[in-house]
Motif scaffolding. Structure first.
Motif, PDB file in Angstrom:
ATOM      1  N   UNK A  11      38.443  51.911  54.654  1.00  0.00           N
ATOM      2  CA  UNK A  11      37.058  51.513  54.377  1.00  0.00           C
ATOM      3  C   UNK A  11      37.108  50.549  53.198  1.00  0.00           C
ATOM      4  N   UNK A  12      36.386  49.457  53.298  1.00  0.00           N
ATOM      5  CA  UNK A  12      36.288  48.511  52.185  1.00  0.00           C
ATOM      6  C   UNK A  12      34.911  48.656  51.561  1.00  0.00           C
ATOM      7  N   UNK A  13      34.887  48.968  50.275  1.00  0.00           N
ATOM      8  CA  UNK A  13      33.614  49.110  49.561  1.00  0.00           C
ATOM      9  C   UNK A  13      33.506  48.007  48.524  1.00  0.00           C
ATOM     10  N   UNK A  14      32.509  47.158  48.683  1.00  0.00           N
ATOM     11  CA  UNK A  14      32.269  46.066  47.730  1.00  0.00           C
ATOM     12  C   UNK A  14      31.319  46.599  46.666  1.00  0.00           C
ATOM     13  N   UNK A  15      31.862  46.825  45.495  1.00  0.00           N
ATOM     14  CA  UNK A  15      31.122  47.450  44.400  1.00  0.00           C
ATOM     15  C   UNK A  15      30.451  46.390  43.525  1.00  0.00           C
ATOM     16  N   UNK A  16      29.601  46.855  42.642  1.00  0.00           N
ATOM     17  CA  UNK A  16      28.955  46.018  41.619  1.00  0.00           C
ATOM     18  C   UNK A  16      28.039  44.947  42.201  1.00  0.00           C
TER      19      UNK A  16
END
Length: 662
Positions: free
Chosen positions: A295-300
């Motif tokens: 899973x790729x989570x793009x934070x901020x």
């Protein structure tokens, strides 16, 4: 240390409830069987019961420094201040959070493990992977820089710990609780670590008399924290790994090891930063893991000026990059903000900051639904943070992967246990009513044991014969991949020199080598899996025939089933950095120091030969060999369990050691 009030916000892992209920139902049946008067049935039921209770799949978070992994992890477990988010970039601590649904929220324990002598010596003497690469590339300037950094690090470590420094290596410190101060002692290096030498004695004396942060952080390799988490339906481990952009590449190896032992990987990117060389290195690593396990989570996204319009562009850019660098193009990509989630758990928006609050309002306007609008402000922010969605994605992946594998394994073992128990019950029923035609076993315990030894010998023999061929094919393919890659690269170098001469730096993409080696490993896994399946099915068929003979089962009685094969180890090590991945000063100096076509070709061939040998060896040592061992272990456990069951049911008072060809 505060904890989340589970009644306030939705639990991010509640989707695991279905799996937990199904496992609980099976566990209930096993509890009944564990109380059986038949000792062989009870023993196997207890083993399966323990397997279910110890189910604790690991989810590993990876990303570069300052991607916000720790804040995100803290929010995901509902404990905003659990792990320090301001850890010094040098630290190399993998922190594992063991979430338990059975422990109370105030029940905690912790364990901190230090680097061993061998690991520390490899770092100090060789400079880690960076030192090895620099040495092979002949980058004397880089080697000298590494040596100076290592010397400074060693002296500051000794000043911090004094005479205990060497004694601590390889040790583990265990505690029956933990708090922020204790965690900081082991995982926060602290700004004072990089103070000038003249200040070191004062710093060391201060740390020896107070529980200041970072006393052991420079030698701590891993930290494990266990605590109660009522909102988690099953046991779950969340691993927070150190950022990978460090000087010595220690953490690249640590990340590889963590991914190898994990069932799911969450790659955390920062929305405010374009994909960097470090991120591309991480893509190399995860490209060797199955897409369903990523899973790729793009934070901020709270740092974006216009998240509503920026997010689609970022998603498209990530997809394009994944495709370009052979990454998992179909991996799920989620967007959110650990900062928003942390404030939502705290129940206040005062700490958001003006720009973050403005970004939240824009994001909220685009995604607010009528149902969500009826919820309290904290729940709205919690939902907008993307953390509940990340929890859902994690839960769904674990249920379909690790959970499904456990269910299949336990279900097969339980079904086989029922077959044996039903056979014994039918035999006893027939005897109890004095049936004249009931079957009487004519085999003695020794004869049954001998039959099992013969079955084992044939099964092991089949597996070993097939595995010899599979291993030979793997070794041949791996070596062929090296030679093919070297030949292609050398030819490309020759063409470059003919066209451009020696004045232009030449680079060559090593992705072709990785692809060839990945194919070789895939062929190995297929062959090994087929060999394991054949050996297990052969053994199951022969044991089933013996079972029918011993208990006189009818032709339509349920058959014994071979257990499922385990998942092979992901070849994550194929993504580790090698010299050809370096496009900066090292590579430029490597070429500029070679004079003449012949010298360039010879030195290049030597460099690639030395660089690729460890990659091939790691693939064999860390992936191929362990999978072969696991296949043998599955066969051994199946044979042991069935032998124990047949002997235990037919002759309850007899316990003989299993003789096999293993």
């Amino acid at each position: 240390m505060s904890t989340q009030d589970s009644t306030t916000l939705s639990a991010p892992f509640e989707a695991l409830g279905g799996l937990a209920d199904r496992l609980a139902a099976v566990d209930s049946e096993l509890t009944t069987l564990a109380a059986s008067a038949e000792r062989s049935v009870a023993r196997q039921a207890r083993r399966l019961h323990k397997e279910i209770r110890s189910f604790d799949p690991a989810v590993t978070f990876i990303g570069q420094v300052k991607a916000g992994k720790t804040t995100l992890v803290n929010s995901l477990v509902g404990w905003p201040d659990l792990l320090p988010a301001d850890v010094n970039p040098w630290t190399s601590v993998v922190t594992s959070l063991h979430l338990s649904p059975t422990l109370r929220q105030d029940e905690r324990r912790s364990s901190f493990r230090f680097f061993g002598n061998d690991e520390w010596d490899a770092l100090l003497q060789q400079g880690g992977r960076v030192g090895q690469l620099a040495a092979r590339a002949g980058a004397e300037d880089e080697l000298e820089k590494v040596r100076k950094q290592l010397e400074a690090m060693r002296e500051k470590s000794r000043a911090r710990l004094g005479r205990r420094f060497q004694m601590l290596l390889g040790q583990t410190h265990d505690y029956d609780s933990f708090d922020q101060e204790l965690i900081a002692r082991y995982v926060c290096l602290g700004d004072d670590f990089w103070e000038e030498p003249a200040q070191l004695s004062a710093v060391a004396e201060h740390l020896e008399t107070t529980r200041e942060r970072g006393r052991f952080a420079d030698i701590t390799k891993s930290a494990d924290l266990w605590f109660g988490a009522p909102g988690v339906p099953i046991g779950l481990t969340i691993q927070d790994t150190p950022g990978v952009n460090d000087t010595f590449m220690i953490r690249e190896q640590i990340t590889i090891n963590a991914l190898r032992a994990s069932r799911l990987c969450v790659m955390v990117l920062s929305a405010s930063q374009a994909l960097s060389a470090v991120d591309l290195g991480l893509i190399r690593l995860i490209s060797n893991v199955k897409s369903r396990q990523i899973i790729i989570f793009v934070n901020r996204i709270d740092e974006l000026n216009d998240p509503v319009n920026d997010v689609p562009k970022i998603r498209d850019s990530i997809r394009a990059t994944l495709e370009r660098f052979q990454g998992p193009v179909d991996a799920e990509i989620l967007f959110g903000s650990g900062h928003w989630a942390s404030n939502a758990i705290g129940g206040s928006i005062d700490g958001l900051g003006a720009s973050s609050a403005e970004a939240l309002m824009g994001w909220l306007e685009a995604h607010l639904t009528e149902t969500l609008a009826q919820r309290p402000p904290a729940e709205i922010i919690w939902t907008m943070s993307g953390v509940p969605e990340l929890g859902r994605a994690i839960a769904e992946r674990l249920e379909k992967d690790a959970g499904a594998a456990l269910e299949k394994s336990v279900d097969t073992a339980l079904r086989n246990l029922r077959v044996g128990a039903a056979a014994r019950e039918a035999q006893l029923d027939a005897r109890s009513i004095g049936a004249q035609a009931h079957h009487a076993c004519t085999l003695t315990p020794e004869q049954i044991s001998d039959r099992f030894a013969a079955i084992s010998e044939r099964a092991y023999g089949h597996l070993e014969t097939r595995m010899q061929a599979v291993n030979a094919t793997f070794a041949s393919r791996a070596e062929s991949a090296r030679r093919t890659f070297l030949g292609r690269a050398t030819s490309s170098l020759a063409r470059h020199l003919e066209q451009h001469g020696e004045g232009q730096v030449w680079a060559y993409d090593p992705s072709g080598l990785r692809m060839l080696l990945r194919t070789a490993y895939s062929v190995f896994v297929h062959g090994a899996g087929k060999a394991g399946t054949e050996a297990l099915e052969q053994a199951a068929g022969e044991i089933d025939a013996l079972l029918r003979e011993v208990f006189g089962l009818p032709a339509d009685a349920p058959e014994l089933t071979a257990p499922p094969l385990p998942e092979p180890v992901a070849p994550v090590s194929l993504g580790q950095t090698i010299a050809l991945d370096l496009k900066g000063r090292w590579w430029m100096r490597f070429w500029r120091r070679r004079k003449g076509y012949q010298a360039m070709a010879e030195d290049f061939a030597s460099l690639i030969h030395e660089e690729t040998a460890p990659v091939v060896e790691a693939l064999r040592r860390d992936c191929a060999d362990p999978y072969a061992l696991v296949l043998r272990a599955v066969l051994a456990e199946f044979l042991r369990a069935q032998r124990d069951l047949v002997l235990g049911l037919s002759f309850p008072e007899t316990q003989l050691p299993l003789r096999s060809a293993s």
